[in-house]
Write a protein that holds these residues in place. Structure first.
Motif, PDB file in Angstrom:
ATOM      1  N   HIS A 134     -10.454  -6.488  -0.884  1.00 34.79           N
ATOM      2  CA  HIS A 134     -10.502  -7.004  -2.254  1.00 34.79           C
ATOM      3  C   HIS A 134     -11.551  -8.106  -2.359  1.00 34.79           C
ATOM      4  O   HIS A 134     -11.758  -8.889  -1.428  1.00 34.79           O
ATOM      5  CB  HIS A 134      -9.125  -7.530  -2.660  1.00 34.79           C
ATOM      6  CG  HIS A 134      -8.993  -7.754  -4.128  1.00 34.79           C
ATOM      7  ND1 HIS A 134      -9.437  -8.897  -4.746  1.00 34.79           N
ATOM      8  CD2 HIS A 134      -8.489  -6.955  -5.103  1.00 34.79           C
ATOM      9  CE1 HIS A 134      -9.192  -8.810  -6.053  1.00 34.79           C
ATOM     10  NE2 HIS A 134      -8.613  -7.639  -6.293  1.00 34.79           N
ATOM     11  N   ARG A 141      -3.182  -5.658  -0.005  1.00 36.36           N
ATOM     12  CA  ARG A 141      -3.174  -4.470   0.846  1.00 36.36           C
ATOM     13  C   ARG A 141      -3.742  -3.229   0.170  1.00 36.36           C
ATOM     14  O   ARG A 141      -4.318  -2.370   0.830  1.00 36.36           O
ATOM     15  CB  ARG A 141      -1.754  -4.165   1.298  1.00 36.36           C
ATOM     16  CG  ARG A 141      -1.237  -5.121   2.310  1.00 36.36           C
ATOM     17  CD  ARG A 141       0.172  -4.725   2.678  1.00 36.36           C
ATOM     18  NE  ARG A 141       0.657  -5.554   3.759  1.00 36.36           N
ATOM     19  CZ  ARG A 141       1.889  -5.503   4.201  1.00 36.36           C
ATOM     20  NH1 ARG A 141       2.751  -4.662   3.664  1.00 36.36           N
ATOM     21  NH2 ARG A 141       2.266  -6.277   5.181  1.00 36.36           N
ATOM     22  N   SER A 142      -3.558  -3.104  -1.124  1.00 41.62           N
ATOM     23  CA  SER A 142      -3.985  -1.886  -1.817  1.00 41.62           C
ATOM     24  C   SER A 142      -5.491  -1.655  -1.723  1.00 41.62           C
ATOM     25  O   SER A 142      -5.953  -0.526  -1.861  1.00 41.62           O
ATOM     26  CB  SER A 142      -3.591  -1.953  -3.294  1.00 41.62           C
ATOM     27  OG  SER A 142      -4.211  -3.067  -3.916  1.00 41.62           O
ATOM     28  N   HIS A 143      -6.239  -2.694  -1.453  1.00 34.90           N
ATOM     29  CA  HIS A 143      -7.691  -2.582  -1.426  1.00 34.90           C
ATOM     30  C   HIS A 143      -8.260  -2.502  -0.006  1.00 34.90           C
ATOM     31  O   HIS A 143      -9.460  -2.398   0.168  1.00 34.90           O
ATOM     32  CB  HIS A 143      -8.316  -3.736  -2.199  1.00 34.90           C
ATOM     33  CG  HIS A 143      -8.108  -3.599  -3.674  1.00 34.90           C
ATOM     34  ND1 HIS A 143      -6.862  -3.572  -4.250  1.00 34.90           N
ATOM     35  CD2 HIS A 143      -8.974  -3.440  -4.683  1.00 34.90           C
ATOM     36  CE1 HIS A 143      -6.973  -3.416  -5.552  1.00 34.90           C
ATOM     37  NE2 HIS A 143      -8.257  -3.342  -5.844  1.00 34.90           N
ATOM     38  N   GLN A 145      -9.300  -0.452   2.682  1.00 41.47           N
ATOM     39  CA  GLN A 145      -9.644   0.957   2.822  1.00 41.47           C
ATOM     40  C   GLN A 145     -10.973   1.045   3.548  1.00 41.47           C
ATOM     41  O   GLN A 145     -11.598   0.031   3.847  1.00 41.47           O
ATOM     42  CB  GLN A 145      -9.713   1.632   1.449  1.00 41.47           C
ATOM     43  CG  GLN A 145     -10.650   0.950   0.461  1.00 41.47           C
ATOM     44  CD  GLN A 145     -10.534   1.506  -0.941  1.00 41.47           C
ATOM     45  OE1 GLN A 145     -10.536   2.712  -1.126  1.00 41.47           O
ATOM     46  NE2 GLN A 145     -10.438   0.638  -1.937  1.00 41.47           N
ATOM     47  N   GLY A 170      -8.239   0.007  -5.718  1.00 39.19           N
ATOM     48  CA  GLY A 170      -7.678   0.120  -4.380  1.00 39.19           C
ATOM     49  C   GLY A 170      -7.564   1.580  -3.985  1.00 39.19           C
ATOM     50  O   GLY A 170      -8.089   2.469  -4.663  1.00 39.19           O
ATOM     51  N   ARG A 171      -6.864   1.833  -2.882  1.00 43.91           N
ATOM     52  CA  ARG A 171      -6.667   3.205  -2.424  1.00 43.91           C
ATOM     53  C   ARG A 171      -5.932   4.021  -3.478  1.00 43.91           C
ATOM     54  O   ARG A 171      -4.982   3.533  -4.096  1.00 43.91           O
ATOM     55  CB  ARG A 171      -5.836   3.246  -1.138  1.00 43.91           C
ATOM     56  CG  ARG A 171      -6.491   2.620   0.066  1.00 43.91           C
ATOM     57  CD  ARG A 171      -5.600   2.746   1.300  1.00 43.91           C
ATOM     58  NE  ARG A 171      -4.223   2.332   1.077  1.00 43.91           N
ATOM     59  CZ  ARG A 171      -3.794   1.071   1.119  1.00 43.91           C
ATOM     60  NH1 ARG A 171      -4.649   0.087   1.372  1.00 43.91           N
ATOM     61  NH2 ARG A 171      -2.530   0.783   0.916  1.00 43.91           N
ATOM     62  N   GLN A 174      -1.816   4.233  -3.701  1.00 41.35           N
ATOM     63  CA  GLN A 174      -1.292   3.209  -2.792  1.00 41.35           C
ATOM     64  C   GLN A 174       0.105   2.813  -3.248  1.00 41.35           C
ATOM     65  O   GLN A 174       0.404   2.772  -4.430  1.00 41.35           O
ATOM     66  CB  GLN A 174      -2.237   2.016  -2.711  1.00 41.35           C
ATOM     67  CG  GLN A 174      -2.248   1.079  -3.883  1.00 41.35           C
ATOM     68  CD  GLN A 174      -1.093   0.111  -3.892  1.00 41.35           C
ATOM     69  OE1 GLN A 174      -0.550  -0.256  -2.849  1.00 41.35           O
ATOM     70  NE2 GLN A 174      -0.694  -0.292  -5.077  1.00 41.35           N
ATOM     71  N   ARG A 175       0.982   2.564  -2.298  1.00 43.55           N
ATOM     72  CA  ARG A 175       2.351   2.175  -2.637  1.00 43.55           C
ATOM     73  C   ARG A 175       3.007   1.275  -1.596  1.00 43.55           C
ATOM     74  O   ARG A 175       4.222   1.208  -1.499  1.00 43.55           O
ATOM     75  CB  ARG A 175       3.197   3.409  -2.924  1.00 43.55           C
ATOM     76  CG  ARG A 175       3.151   4.484  -1.889  1.00 43.55           C
ATOM     77  CD  ARG A 175       3.628   5.818  -2.500  1.00 43.55           C
ATOM     78  NE  ARG A 175       3.529   6.908  -1.570  1.00 43.55           N
ATOM     79  CZ  ARG A 175       2.438   7.665  -1.384  1.00 43.55           C
ATOM     80  NH1 ARG A 175       1.348   7.437  -2.075  1.00 43.55           N
ATOM     81  NH2 ARG A 175       2.444   8.641  -0.519  1.00 43.55           N
ATOM     82  N   SER A 178       3.652  -5.631  -1.262  1.00 45.03           N
ATOM     83  CA  SER A 178       2.695  -6.722  -1.061  1.00 45.03           C
ATOM     84  C   SER A 178       3.022  -7.459   0.215  1.00 45.03           C
ATOM     85  O   SER A 178       4.158  -7.464   0.709  1.00 45.03           O
ATOM     86  CB  SER A 178       2.715  -7.671  -2.261  1.00 45.03           C
ATOM     87  OG  SER A 178       3.548  -8.751  -2.033  1.00 45.03           O
TER      88      SER A 178
END
Length: 183
Positions: A134, A141-143, A145, A170-171, A174-175, A178
């Protein structure tokens, strides 16, 4: 700086995990294939002059191009330096691990985090993964990759591939919870 070519790649993911991604997830890479400024000189103790002559110009060239290719504001970003077989990994690191290079991308993307990076030595056509994080919070975390890149005819033995990558999100799908849920 002697540029042999610039390669632009854009990936758009429409389906992930069997589910539609809407809007499609976009990731872009712009890579410059350049002559290694230290090629043929043997061991060079002071890399500073080569950094001063090349790093800022390279960052200024690549940053606007990768954001234009992305076509959306960047939410994640990363960088890479791939060194041809006649160079040292330190040659790639010298160009990308300096504010003279990275600040162009940070400013253009309104980013505050450090750019994650990969450095590697290899032959023409070597595959490399550019890590992305990010742009303002490296703990999101979602970013986290990566994007695999390969340029069939680069780097030649006396060249470097220097690349910037950006993602508009993000991905896909994503799930993960956080990071704060584990602290």
């Amino acid at each position: 700086m002697k540029i042999r070519k610039i390669v632009t790649l854009v990936e758009e993911i429409h389906v992930e995990g069997g589910k539609d991604v809407s809007p499609p997830a976009r990731v872009a890479v712009v890579a410059a294939v350049i002559e290694n400024p230290w090629a043929g000189q043997g061991f060079v103790q002071d890399l500073g002059p080569g950094i001063d002559e090349n790093a800022s110009d390279l960052g200024a060239l690549l940053a606007p191009q990768v954001l234009a290719a992305l076509g959306s504001p960047a939410e994640a970003y990363g960088k890479a330096a791939i060194v041809g077989l006649d160079g040292e990994i330190e040659h790639g690191s010298a160009l990308i691990h300096t504010l003279k290079f990275g600040d162009h991308f940070r400013k253009a993307a309104s980013a505050t985090t450090l750019l994650p990076a990969v450095e590697k030595r290899g032959p023409s056509g070597v595959a490399f993964d550019i890590p992305l994080k990010h742009i303002t919070d490296a703990t999101i975390r979602s970013h986290h990759q990566s994007l695999e890149v390969r340029i069939a005819d680069a780097p030649h033995a006396g060249e470097l591939v220097v690349a910037l990558a950006a993602a508009a999100q993000g991905r896909p799908q994503q799930r993960l919870a956080s990071l704060s849920t584990e602290q």
